[in-house]
Scaffold this active site. Structure first.
Site, mmCIF file in Angstrom:
data_model
loop_
_atom_site.group_PDB
_atom_site.id
_atom_site.type_symbol
_atom_site.label_atom_id
_atom_site.label_comp_id
_atom_site.label_asym_id
_atom_site.label_seq_id
_atom_site.Cartn_x
_atom_site.Cartn_y
_atom_site.Cartn_z
ATOM 1 N N ASP A 95 0.875 -1.173 0.000
ATOM 2 C CA ASP A 95 0.000 0.000 0.000
ATOM 3 C C ASP A 95 0.917 1.230 0.000
ATOM 4 O O ASP A 95 1.383 1.655 -1.045
ATOM 5 C CB ASP A 95 -0.930 -0.095 1.216
ATOM 6 C CG ASP A 95 -1.923 1.062 1.303
ATOM 7 O OD1 ASP A 95 -2.161 1.726 0.294
ATOM 8 O OD2 ASP A 95 -2.472 1.295 2.402
ATOM 9 N N THR A 99 5.286 -1.007 5.499
ATOM 10 C CA THR A 99 5.410 -2.314 6.159
ATOM 11 C C THR A 99 6.565 -3.111 5.555
ATOM 12 O O THR A 99 7.440 -3.600 6.279
ATOM 13 C CB THR A 99 4.103 -3.125 6.011
ATOM 14 O OG1 THR A 99 3.034 -2.377 6.576
ATOM 15 C CG2 THR A 99 4.215 -4.470 6.723
HETATM 16 P P1 5GP Z 1 1.631 -0.413 3.924
HETATM 17 O O1 5GP Z 1 2.575 -0.454 5.066
HETATM 18 O O2 5GP Z 1 2.230 -0.842 2.606
HETATM 19 O O3 5GP Z 1 0.935 0.909 3.816
HETATM 20 O O4 5GP Z 1 0.450 -1.392 4.267
HETATM 21 C C1 5GP Z 1 0.582 -2.730 4.075
HETATM 22 C C2 5GP Z 1 -0.355 -3.477 4.994
HETATM 23 O O5 5GP Z 1 -1.565 -2.749 5.219
HETATM 24 C C3 5GP Z 1 -0.754 -4.760 4.332
HETATM 25 O O6 5GP Z 1 0.085 -5.814 4.728
HETATM 26 C C4 5GP Z 1 -2.179 -4.950 4.817
HETATM 27 O O7 5GP Z 1 -2.163 -5.685 6.011
HETATM 28 C C5 5GP Z 1 -2.700 -3.566 5.095
HETATM 29 N N1 5GP Z 1 -3.530 -3.036 3.992
HETATM 30 C C6 5GP Z 1 -3.229 -2.060 3.104
HETATM 31 N N2 5GP Z 1 -4.219 -1.846 2.229
HETATM 32 C C7 5GP Z 1 -5.202 -2.710 2.560
HETATM 33 C C8 5GP Z 1 -6.507 -2.988 2.014
HETATM 34 O O8 5GP Z 1 -7.006 -2.423 1.031
HETATM 35 N N3 5GP Z 1 -7.215 -3.959 2.645
HETATM 36 C C9 5GP Z 1 -6.757 -4.636 3.733
HETATM 37 N N4 5GP Z 1 -7.539 -5.567 4.262
HETATM 38 N N5 5GP Z 1 -5.528 -4.405 4.269
HETATM 39 C C10 5GP Z 1 -4.758 -3.461 3.682
#
Ligand code: 5GP
Ligand code: MG
Length: 175
Positions: A95, A99
């Protein structure tokens, strides 16, 4: 709820991702590290199609509360010894990318030979880091998705497809 990626689309694409990973590493031993909990489906479907000598470990990263981001915590107690190993991180979705960058930093400090990453989904317009995942299943629009490992308040992970939540799904009490 609206289906964004069908079970068949996902299975075909994961097959292609497995081919790419097999080509990338050949017969070099690989350690897969799944990022819990969202990666469980991709982890299970991907590793069954990998042909190199393989170890599998997990870390837990949690940042979400419902549909909004909270503080990221990483638990690496279940991580196998990866010193001198090729490591492939597997996560459900890239996203903002925070993470994967944080997990990659933690893993890199443990002395692996290489660290790459594979994600089923990437929200292209949300990216906030310069690092890119090495293997990507699908680029999707910026909508909150569930299914195939992804949850909303820990529900819907078991769906074999990926669906977008409609506003009325979000306002309802989750199962
Ligand atoms: P980042 O750190 O890349 O912003 O977020 C990654 C984590 O956020 C993913 O591993 C997931 O757990 C959660 N996440 C991000 N977007 C979504 C989404 O559209 N739906 C869900 N269920 N989880 C998301
Ligand atoms: Mg996750």
């Amino acid at each position: 709820m609206k289906i964004l990626l069908s079970e068949q689309q996902i299975q075909e694409r994961v097959g292609k991702m497995a081919e790419q990973v097999n080509r990338c590493y050949g017969q070099r031993p690989l350690t897969i590290v799944g990022v819990l909990t969202g990666s469980v489906m991709l982890l299970a479907d991907l590793i069954r199609q990998l042909t190199m000598p393989l170890r599998v470990g997990v870390v837990q990263a949690s940042s979400y509360r419902g549909t909004s981001r909270g503080k990221l915590t990483i638990n690496s107690d279940l991580m196998p010894d990866i010193r001198g190993r090729d490591v492939l991180l597997v996560d459900d979705i890239f996203d903002t990318g925070h993470t994967l960058v944080e997990v990659k930093t933690l893993v890199s400090d443990l002395g692996p030979t290489s660290v790459r990453s594979a994600v089923l989904l990437r929200k292209k317009d949300r990216q906030a880091v310069s690092a890119e995942p090495d293997f990507v299943g699908f680029d999707i629009p910026d909508e909150f998705v569930v299914g195939y490992g992804l949850d909303y308040h820990d529900a819907f992970r078991n769906l074999p497809y990926v669906a977008t939540l409609e506003p009325e799904d979000i306002s309802q009490e989750p199962a």
